[in-house]
Design a protein around this motif. Structure first.
Motif, PDB file in Angstrom:
ATOM      1  N   GLY A  61       0.802  -1.212   0.000  1.00  0.00           N
ATOM      2  CA  GLY A  61       0.000   0.000   0.000  1.00  0.00           C
ATOM      3  C   GLY A  61       0.832   1.257   0.000  1.00  0.00           C
ATOM      4  O   GLY A  61       2.043   1.239   0.254  1.00  0.00           O
ATOM      5  N   GLY A  62       0.162   2.369  -0.300  1.00  0.00           N
ATOM      6  CA  GLY A  62       0.822   3.669  -0.286  1.00  0.00           C
ATOM      7  C   GLY A  62      -0.143   4.757   0.134  1.00  0.00           C
ATOM      8  O   GLY A  62      -1.334   4.713  -0.196  1.00  0.00           O
ATOM      9  N   ASN A  63       0.352   5.734   0.880  1.00  0.00           N
ATOM     10  CA  ASN A  63      -0.462   6.844   1.369  1.00  0.00           C
ATOM     11  C   ASN A  63       0.068   8.167   0.832  1.00  0.00           C
ATOM     12  O   ASN A  63       1.280   8.355   0.733  1.00  0.00           O
ATOM     13  N   ASN A  64      -0.867   9.066   0.507  1.00  0.00           N
ATOM     14  CA  ASN A  64      -0.548  10.361  -0.083  1.00  0.00           C
ATOM     15  C   ASN A  64       0.242  10.178  -1.379  1.00  0.00           C
ATOM     16  O   ASN A  64       1.214  10.890  -1.636  1.00  0.00           O
ATOM     17  N   LEU A  65      -0.190   9.201  -2.172  1.00  0.00           N
ATOM     18  CA  LEU A  65       0.459   8.957  -3.449  1.00  0.00           C
ATOM     19  C   LEU A  65       0.272  10.157  -4.373  1.00  0.00           C
ATOM     20  O   LEU A  65      -0.809  10.745  -4.440  1.00  0.00           O
ATOM     21  N   PHE A  66       1.338  10.519  -5.055  1.00  0.00           N
ATOM     22  CA  PHE A  66       1.330  11.602  -6.063  1.00  0.00           C
ATOM     23  C   PHE A  66       1.103  12.975  -5.438  1.00  0.00           C
ATOM     24  O   PHE A  66       0.977  13.968  -6.172  1.00  0.00           O
ATOM     25  N   GLY A  67       1.051  13.071  -4.096  1.00  0.00           N
ATOM     26  CA  GLY A  67       0.759  14.352  -3.465  1.00  0.00           C
ATOM     27  C   GLY A  67       1.981  15.000  -2.843  1.00  0.00           C
ATOM     28  O   GLY A  67       3.000  14.356  -2.592  1.00  0.00           O
ATOM     29  N   GLU A  68       1.858  16.295  -2.576  1.00  0.00           N
ATOM     30  CA  GLU A  68       2.910  17.025  -1.883  1.00  0.00           C
ATOM     31  C   GLU A  68       2.697  16.926  -0.380  1.00  0.00           C
ATOM     32  O   GLU A  68       1.628  16.529   0.094  1.00  0.00           O
ATOM     33  N   ASP A  69       3.720  17.255   0.392  1.00  0.00           N
ATOM     34  CA  ASP A  69       3.585  17.283   1.841  1.00  0.00           C
ATOM     35  C   ASP A  69       2.450  18.239   2.216  1.00  0.00           C
ATOM     36  O   ASP A  69       2.343  19.333   1.651  1.00  0.00           O
ATOM     37  N   TYR A  70       1.609  17.820   3.144  1.00  0.00           N
ATOM     38  CA  TYR A  70       0.461  18.656   3.500  1.00  0.00           C
ATOM     39  C   TYR A  70       0.365  18.812   5.015  1.00  0.00           C
ATOM     40  O   TYR A  70       0.960  18.066   5.790  1.00  0.00           O
ATOM     41  N   LEU A  71      -0.433  19.784   5.429  1.00  0.00           N
ATOM     42  CA  LEU A  71      -0.515  20.202   6.822  1.00  0.00           C
ATOM     43  C   LEU A  71      -1.886  19.893   7.397  1.00  0.00           C
ATOM     44  O   LEU A  71      -2.899  20.054   6.731  1.00  0.00           O
ATOM     45  N   GLN A  72      -1.914  19.418   8.649  1.00  0.00           N
ATOM     46  CA  GLN A  72      -3.179  19.257   9.372  1.00  0.00           C
ATOM     47  C   GLN A  72      -3.201  20.053  10.669  1.00  0.00           C
ATOM     48  O   GLN A  72      -4.277  20.325  11.195  1.00  0.00           O
ATOM     49  N   VAL A  73      -2.020  20.412  11.180  1.00  0.00           N
ATOM     50  CA  VAL A  73      -1.918  21.161  12.432  1.00  0.00           C
ATOM     51  C   VAL A  73      -0.852  22.237  12.257  1.00  0.00           C
ATOM     52  O   VAL A  73       0.307  21.910  11.953  1.00  0.00           O
ATOM     53  N   VAL A  74      -1.220  23.499  12.424  1.00  0.00           N
ATOM     54  CA  VAL A  74      -0.234  24.570  12.326  1.00  0.00           C
ATOM     55  C   VAL A  74       0.782  24.412  13.458  1.00  0.00           C
ATOM     56  O   VAL A  74       0.419  24.394  14.633  1.00  0.00           O
ATOM     57  N   GLY A  75       2.025  24.265  13.095  1.00  0.00           N
ATOM     58  CA  GLY A  75       3.089  24.061  14.067  1.00  0.00           C
ATOM     59  C   GLY A  75       3.632  22.654  14.058  1.00  0.00           C
ATOM     60  O   GLY A  75       4.746  22.409  14.541  1.00  0.00           O
ATOM     61  N   ALA A  76       2.878  21.695  13.533  1.00  0.00           N
ATOM     62  CA  ALA A  76       3.331  20.306  13.445  1.00  0.00           C
ATOM     63  C   ALA A  76       4.024  20.076  12.108  1.00  0.00           C
ATOM     64  O   ALA A  76       4.008  20.924  11.210  1.00  0.00           O
ATOM     65  N   GLY A  77       4.626  18.909  11.964  1.00  0.00           N
ATOM     66  CA  GLY A  77       5.297  18.580  10.723  1.00  0.00           C
ATOM     67  C   GLY A  77       4.313  18.319   9.594  1.00  0.00           C
ATOM     68  O   GLY A  77       3.217  17.800   9.822  1.00  0.00           O
ATOM     69  N   ARG A  78       4.694  18.681   8.402  1.00  0.00           N
ATOM     70  CA  ARG A  78       3.867  18.366   7.241  1.00  0.00           C
ATOM     71  C   ARG A  78       3.911  16.861   6.983  1.00  0.00           C
ATOM     72  O   ARG A  78       4.940  16.213   7.177  1.00  0.00           O
ATOM     73  N   ILE A  79       2.783  16.322   6.528  1.00  0.00           N
ATOM     74  CA  ILE A  79       2.649  14.894   6.299  1.00  0.00           C
ATOM     75  C   ILE A  79       3.118  14.574   4.888  1.00  0.00           C
ATOM     76  O   ILE A  79       2.626  15.138   3.910  1.00  0.00           O
ATOM     77  N   GLY A  80       4.061  13.665   4.798  1.00  0.00           N
ATOM     78  CA  GLY A  80       4.623  13.317   3.500  1.00  0.00           C
ATOM     79  C   GLY A  80       3.988  12.075   2.906  1.00  0.00           C
ATOM     80  O   GLY A  80       2.813  11.783   3.118  1.00  0.00           O
ATOM     81  N   GLN A  81       4.770  11.316   2.179  1.00  0.00           N
ATOM     82  CA  GLN A  81       4.300  10.105   1.530  1.00  0.00           C
ATOM     83  C   GLN A  81       4.789   8.880   2.324  1.00  0.00           C
ATOM     84  O   GLN A  81       5.835   8.915   2.965  1.00  0.00           O
ATOM     85  N   GLN A  82       4.013   7.802   2.217  1.00  0.00           N
ATOM     86  CA  GLN A  82       4.366   6.577   2.908  1.00  0.00           C
ATOM     87  C   GLN A  82       3.940   5.386   2.061  1.00  0.00           C
ATOM     88  O   GLN A  82       2.832   5.352   1.531  1.00  0.00           O
TER      89      GLN A  82
END
Length: 941
Positions: free
Chosen positions: A911-932
């Motif tokens: 499996g893969g998560n956030n395929l084809f996407g850029e790093d994105y944010l869910q919490v201001v101040g936290a790390g951006r979520i990348g691909q996995q």
């Protein structure tokens, strides 16, 4: 004595009723076992589920002959006749869309179909868990309707339903095998860090609305139920191994490991046991937001980043640069101490604030996360019925990052839960305790401040800065160049990140619990809880009536590093009781009434009642069209932090003060008065306490108006009462149906009215003088103020409303398409409370879709399936005590392919998560979520 008599009564009731036992197996049309199928007695609440091999054992007080109903997601419902005790039943299910026929318990504390639930409910079955596209089933909850995640760390994700949530979601409850999974000190759930292994999870149920009428405090905006498998039903040794990689712009590409094993054994029909162990290891989504922060508000201008653009630059994920002071004030102090050759040199210094050079968050920890979970349970069935005694212990430990008022590295944290439970199909009695230890955890902002002070004290650094600025100015340099030279001189001797000196200083700071010199926080708090429920279905036939109650004690032990417990642990208690009636009316029992009421009392607050009333009507020839209308109430007691926190976040930040009456005098701190104040006859330092924060402070907005106008008449006293419980009234309508046997429809709408909404506000307390007097105004003009963040309730009426639409259909053979949409919005009159910060933190529009087929190829030896998910949400405002800013619009695509080998009892998933996407944010101040991406092998017995 009354408690013991009550328990004995429950035990007696549990053994006096005769029992009928039914065993059997459930397969599909190819002969393969169907795990997780629901088996229910028709006309009764008794039920069970099949194990991983499709087998089941059902105990019921019903006397043959009677019928049992067998159902599972993706299959049609079958009915079988039971003619005798110990009868063996074999059933084959055929493919059919029937998600709404699944059996749930949480909505009414009794088994019922999703279709008949009186409130909105979401469910993740074993089949859905196996089909999830996420790296873990807990992460897969984000694809459910109503669910929105707030991600603080790769391993720490907070569930948000219906808004008003931060990472610290104290308005949401999570029960694991009936135990509240919240941290005793923090009062919110730490994701799945001490949850259930995916090998052991039987099902997950989610109630997204208010549920306090049955579940008490904190079941305010939602509650999650995670239920594990019984070793009596699911035996053997199973295991999984996952390997993958995570990729993020800041952290790069790193390995991801997740392994687990489950062992369960039914030794006799009276005794069974199980044990689980999981371990996860990965690299963190590193937070690296360098935007400038002013009063928690993000400055989005790229030109404002760095000290070259802002002398008092405070980077969001830069720590240590919070230390700042007025440069002219430094010169005045130096002159007063005789450290300037000529006092007139002070006039060369501008009256501007200057901050120290800080350290990036990526340098303040090793950015490695770990999570080890283990649980052990012993199960006893002393009689030949379904009465069961369970002894259970759960342990969670590891490293992760939590974002609250600051960013915290939870290092070697430990959390343990121990439970004893007595249960039967008509009652349970449960008692458990939760114990936690913060281990080597520390505050990264304080770590940056402490490391800076280790290589050069603030007084020395600012003094050298002022001296170098004066010399550079006398040499004819421009102000901009003079500031650059001054910072370079003051930074001489700075510990460079990664150097031995830096590592040694960081280790010393993270091991020092004195927040004036270090950053470690201590937490050895506990929670003790007992609850019981009894269903009178065997004694009362005209309706289903239940009663229950709970008791809880909090023991806060932070040794003064979080709470004002410097002289010993603080304790307080809560208790509650409830009753519920469920009655069906009309021909074919098409109308269903559910009514319940609960009374709760906390030691520090008045008691009150929480009612709930719901009506459901089943229309159609097969009762396939279900309409519902409900009125619910929820409440939330102020948390341990709301009441007893006493945390100084630094002289240039603010202090958090809980508002329990006895806490106000317990919190004290010493503050330095400015040189201008001293020259005016004020003392060098003053002592402040919580009473001054609540009773002698200015509103932040009025101080801003004063600084803009210079008119002291605009200054206003901050009038905030001590905190009390908040309440919500929730109105909900809904419709569920299965149309033409292949289209599931689930539509809901809600309107919430919040009263006494719990709120955190900042106030400015003068170091001397009284609010409303000239002396107090003079303190404001000189900047002799202390910022406090206090806990209170807003007087403004807050409302929220939303709709949810879910559709699921088999579009071709076993290919399933599902889509859902959520709209969420809130309103309040800002003029009623200008200082109120709602923190809704929820997109107004969310859309999710899935397409999958778990049996593209299905034979006796091989099965091939796949699943895909896409999530979209629009831009929204994020508000928290750490930072405020916009969360951009985002689209996320996940996918997985599953290969099953029935003869080997194993499943391979890629499996893969956030395929084809850029790093994105869910919490201001936290790390951006990348691909996995990941590949996992699961072997079941």
């Amino acid at each position: 004595m009354k408690v013991y008599l009550f328990i004995l009564t429950l035990l007696f009731c549990g053994v006096v009723h005769a029992q009928t036992t039914v065993t059997g197996s459930v397969t599909d049309n190819t002969g393969q076992p169907v795990p997780g199928a629901n088996v229910k007695v028709v006309g009764d609440s008794a039920g069970t589920v099949t194990d991983d091999t499709g087998k089941f054992t059902l105990n019921t007080s019903a006397t043959p002959p009677f019928s049992i109903e067998i159902s599972s997601v993706g299959y049609g419902t079958k009915t079988a006749q039971v003619q005798s005790n110990n009868q063996m039943v074999s059933v084959s299910l055929t493919d059919q869309e029937n998600k709404l026929d699944e059996i749930v318990v949480s909505a009414s504390r009794t088994p019922e179909r999703v279709l008949e639930s009186p409130v909105t409910i979401e469910r993740m079955s074993q089949q859905a868990i196996k089909a999830t596209t996420a790296a873990s089933y807990y992460d897969g909850l984000e694809n459910l309707k109503e669910v929105h995640f707030n991600t603080s760390s790769l391993s720490f994700k907070s569930i948000n339903t219906r808004g008003f949530s931060t990472v610290a979601n104290t308005r949401f409850m999570q029960l694991v095998d009936g135990m509240d999974n919240s941290s005793p000190a923090l009062n919110f759930v730490l994701g799945n860090l001490i949850g259930i292994s995916e090998l052991d999870v039987a099902n997950v149920e989610l109630l997204p609305g208010a549920s306090s009428a049955l579940y008490g405090a904190n079941a305010f905006n939602g509650i999650l139920f995670m239920n594990s498998k019984s070793p009596f039903l699911s035996e053997g040794i199973s295991t999984y191994v996952k390997y993958g990689q995570t990729t993020q712009d800041v952290a790069g590409t790193n390995d991801y490991w997740d392994v687990g094993i489950r062992a369960a054994k039914k030794f006799t029909r009276h005794f069974a046991a199980k044990a689980n162990f999981t371990f996860l290891k990965a690299t963190e989504w590193i937070a690296a937001d360098t935007r400038n922060v002013e009063n928690s508000n993000i400055i989005d201008n790229p030109d404002a980043i760095g000290h070259a653009a802002n002398l008092d630059y405070d980077g969001l994920n830069i720590y240590g640069d919070e230390a700042k002071t007025n440069l002219k004030g430094v010169g005045q102090t130096l002159a007063a101490m005789g450290l300037l050759p000529n006092p007139d040199l002070v006039n060369l210094l501008p009256s501007v604030d200057v901050s120290r050079t800080g350290y990036a968050e990526k340098d303040m920890s090793d950015n490695k996360i770990q999570n080890l979970k283990a649980d052990f349970s012993l199960h006893f069935k002393p009689w030949d019925n379904d009465f069961e005694i369970i002894l259970q212990s759960k342990i969670g430990t590891g490293n992760t990052i939590y974002q609250g008022a600051n960013r915290y590295y939870l290092k070697n944290f430990y959390m343990n839960q121990n439970k004893i439970e007595l249960k039967k199909d008509n009652f349970f009695v449960r008692f458990y305790m939760t114990d936690e230890d913060a281990g080597d955890s520390y505050d990264m902002r304080f770590a940056g401040l402490a490391v800076n002070n280790m290589w050069k004290s603030n007084n020395t650094w600012f003094g050298e800065y002022a001296g170098a600025y004066i010399q550079s100015t006398l040499a004819g340099q421009t102000p901009a160049v003079s500031h650059m030279i001054a910072r370079s001189v003051a930074d001489t001797g700075r510990f460079l990140p990664g150097s031995p000196e830096f590592k040694q200083a960081l280790a010393a700071a993270s091991d020092d619990p004195n927040l004036q010199t270090g950053s470690k926080f201590i937490d050895q708090s506990q929670l003790w809880h007992g609850d019981a429920n009894y269903n009178f279905k065997n004694e009362i036939k005209f309706a289903e009536i239940q009663v229950g109650g709970s008791w809880r004690q909090y023991i806060m032990d932070s040794q003064g590093t979080i709470f004002t417990d410097f002289d010993g642990p603080l304790k307080y208690e809560e208790y509650g009781a409830y009753a519920q009636l469920v009655k069906k009316f009309m021909a074919e029992e098409r109308l269903k009434l559910t009514a319940s009421v609960r009374y709760d009392k906390s030691q520090n607050f008045d008691g009150f009642f929480s009612p709930r009333v719901a009506l459901g009507y089943a229309a159609g020839s097969n009762k396939q069209h279900n309409f519902r209308l409900s009125y619910q109430t929820g409440f939330r007691n102020p948390t341990t932090q709301d009441q007893y926190i006493g945390l100084d976040l630094g002289p240039t930040v603010y202090a958090l003060i809980g508002s329990a009456p006895d806490n106000l005098s317990r919190y004290t701190e010493v503050r330095q008065v400015s040189q201008a104040g001293i020259d005016a006859g004020q003392p060098t330092e003053v002592t402040l306490d919580g009473n001054l924060a609540y009773n002698n402070s200015y509103s932040v907005q009025s101080v801003r108006e004063f600084r803009n106008s210079g008119d002291a008449s605009v200054l206003r006293k901050a009038n905030f009462d001590l905190v009390k419980p908040e309440r919500v009234q929730a109105f909900e309508v809904g419709y569920r149906s299965v149309i033409n046997n292949d289209l599931s429809v689930d539509i809901s709408g809600y309107y919430n009215i919040y009263n006494d909404f719990l709120n955190q506000v900042r106030v400015l307390t003068p170091l001397y003088g009284t609010v409303g007097t000239q002396t107090g105004a003079e303190a404001v003009s000189r900047g002799d103020l202390r910022t406090f963040q206090i806990y209170t309730n807003t007087g403004a009426t807050v409302t929220s409303f939303g709709i949810g639409i879910g559709l699921s259909k088999k579009i071709y053979r076993n290919f399933e398409l599902g889509v859902n949409y959520n709209h969420a919005q809130f309103e309040f009159d800002e003029t009623e409370d200008p200082d109120f910060i709602p923190g809704f933190n929820t997109p107004e529009h969310r859309f999710k879709a899935m397409l999958g087929n778990d049996s593209v190829v299905k034979t006796a030896k091989f099965q091939l399936g796949f699943n895909t998910n896409v999530r979209w949400s629009d831009e929204y405002l994020w508000q928290s005590t750490f930072a405020e800013g916009m969360i951009p619009e985002v689209t996320v695509f996940d996918a997985q392919i599953t290969m099953g080998f029935p003869t080997l009892k194993s499943v391979l998933k890629v499996g893969g998560n956030n395929l084809f996407g850029e790093d994105y944010l869910q919490v201001v101040g936290a790390g951006r979520i990348g691909q996995q991406w990941f590949v996992g092998l699961t072997i079941n017995p």
